[in-house]
Design a protein around this motif. Structure first.
Motif, PDB file in Angstrom:
ATOM      1  N   ALA A   1       0.828  -1.213   0.000  1.00 26.60           N
ATOM      2  CA  ALA A   1       0.000   0.000   0.000  1.00 26.60           C
ATOM      3  C   ALA A   1       0.856   1.255   0.000  1.00 26.60           C
ATOM      4  N   SER A   2       2.043   1.166   0.587  1.00 29.63           N
ATOM      5  CA  SER A   2       2.915   2.343   0.674  1.00 29.63           C
ATOM      6  C   SER A   2       3.389   2.828  -0.690  1.00 29.63           C
ATOM      7  N   VAL A   3       3.335   1.976  -1.684  1.00 26.72           N
ATOM      8  CA  VAL A   3       3.695   2.399  -3.036  1.00 26.72           C
ATOM      9  C   VAL A   3       2.737   3.499  -3.493  1.00 26.72           C
ATOM     10  N   ALA A   4       1.463   3.378  -3.109  1.00 24.40           N
ATOM     11  CA  ALA A   4       0.466   4.383  -3.479  1.00 24.40           C
ATOM     12  C   ALA A   4       0.277   5.455  -2.416  1.00 24.40           C
ATOM     13  N   LEU A   5       0.399   5.080  -1.140  1.00 24.90           N
ATOM     14  CA  LEU A   5       0.062   6.011  -0.053  1.00 24.90           C
ATOM     15  C   LEU A   5       1.259   6.636   0.648  1.00 24.90           C
ATOM     16  N   GLY A   6       2.461   6.143   0.376  1.00 26.92           N
ATOM     17  CA  GLY A   6       3.639   6.666   1.050  1.00 26.92           C
ATOM     18  C   GLY A   6       3.983   5.869   2.297  1.00 26.92           C
TER      19      GLY A   6
ATOM     20  N   ALA B   1      -4.377  -3.563  -2.677  1.00 23.14           N
ATOM     21  CA  ALA B   1      -4.998  -4.334  -3.763  1.00 23.14           C
ATOM     22  C   ALA B   1      -4.853  -3.599  -5.094  1.00 23.14           C
ATOM     23  N   ALA B   2      -5.006  -2.286  -5.076  1.00 30.54           N
ATOM     24  CA  ALA B   2      -4.910  -1.493  -6.309  1.00 30.54           C
ATOM     25  C   ALA B   2      -3.503  -1.504  -6.887  1.00 30.54           C
ATOM     26  N   VAL B   3      -2.506  -1.732  -6.055  1.00 24.89           N
ATOM     27  CA  VAL B   3      -1.122  -1.838  -6.531  1.00 24.89           C
ATOM     28  C   VAL B   3      -0.793  -3.287  -6.879  1.00 24.89           C
ATOM     29  N   HIS B   4      -1.142  -4.194  -5.958  1.00 26.55           N
ATOM     30  CA  HIS B   4      -0.711  -5.590  -6.078  1.00 26.55           C
ATOM     31  C   HIS B   4      -1.375  -6.339  -7.240  1.00 26.55           C
ATOM     32  N   ILE B   5      -2.666  -6.178  -7.416  1.00 28.78           N
ATOM     33  CA  ILE B   5      -3.370  -6.949  -8.448  1.00 28.78           C
ATOM     34  C   ILE B   5      -2.875  -6.592  -9.855  1.00 28.78           C
TER      35      ILE B   5
ATOM     36  N   VAL C   1      -5.931   1.350   3.423  1.00 27.16           N
ATOM     37  CA  VAL C   1      -4.645   0.657   3.274  1.00 27.16           C
ATOM     38  C   VAL C   1      -4.848  -0.645   2.506  1.00 27.16           C
ATOM     39  N   PHE C   2      -5.870  -1.386   2.872  1.00 23.85           N
ATOM     40  CA  PHE C   2      -6.153  -2.658   2.188  1.00 23.85           C
ATOM     41  C   PHE C   2      -6.434  -2.439   0.706  1.00 23.85           C
ATOM     42  N   PHE C   3      -7.316  -1.502   0.389  1.00 24.26           N
ATOM     43  CA  PHE C   3      -7.680  -1.279  -1.010  1.00 24.26           C
ATOM     44  C   PHE C   3      -6.546  -0.654  -1.810  1.00 24.26           C
TER      45      PHE C   3
END
Length: 174
Positions: free
Chosen positions: A64-69, A88-92, A83-85
């Motif tokens: 999640a830190s890839v998107a949120l820092g 998922a938005a990065v990993h999937i 954090v979960f979503f």
């Protein structure tokens, strides 16, 4: 006198059936990415906690830190639906992209050869994620270790195995 000539019948046409497959199976590559991505996150979560590499949400927080820092990385930060979503938005999408890249590399290989290639691919992903990209995401360097290596190797092997089995199961026409 005028004679009517009949034209000869054209030769019977036998449909040409290709004896080889018709290319990369993108759908199988997608399913391979989803399946291998699920195995990856489960292994990262379990092994990270079991081997002392962090808590059971650390892997998801890092993704999640890839998107949120990096503010979501510490265990003291709240673990929320955001954090979960974000994870998922990065990993999937990454799992789908990586599995399809691997599928293009292994298409037509036997299961054994594809699995070896998948392990090598997973190992390369580990080095990209935890060494090459640690300049952009320095907190990834702290997560280097057995749990991350095993999870990346498993991703590659699973993606390769799933792809080969699904692509082979569809037969020659895809």
């Amino acid at each position: 006198m005028y004679h009517v000539k009949t034209l000869p019948k054209p030769p019977a046409r036998n449909p040409v059936v290709p004896s080889v497959k018709l290319g990369l199976d993108w759908e199988a590559g997608g399913w391979a990415g989803l399946g291998a991505g699920a195995v990856f996150i489960a292994l990262q979560t379990f092994l990270g906690a079991a081997l002392g590499g962090g808590g059971n949400t650390d892997a998801v927080r890092r993704i999640a830190s890839v998107a949120l820092g990096d503010s979501v990385v510490p265990a003291t930060a709240p673990f929320s639906a955001l954090v979960f979503f974000a994870a998922a938005a990065v990993h999937i999408p990454l799992s789908l992209i990586y599995a399809r890249i691997l599928a293009a590399m292994i298409d037509g290989m036997s299961l054994a050869k594809a699995s070896v290639a998948g392990a090598l691919f997973g190992g390369a992903l580990y080095f990209v994620n935890y060494y090459a990209l640690s300049g952009l995401f320095p907190w990834f360097a702290a997560a280097r270790g057995a749990a991350a290596i095993v999870s990346h190797l498993a991703f590659g092997v699973m993606a390769a195995s799933i792809y080969v089995q699904l692509a082979r199961g569809r037969g020659e026409f895809r």
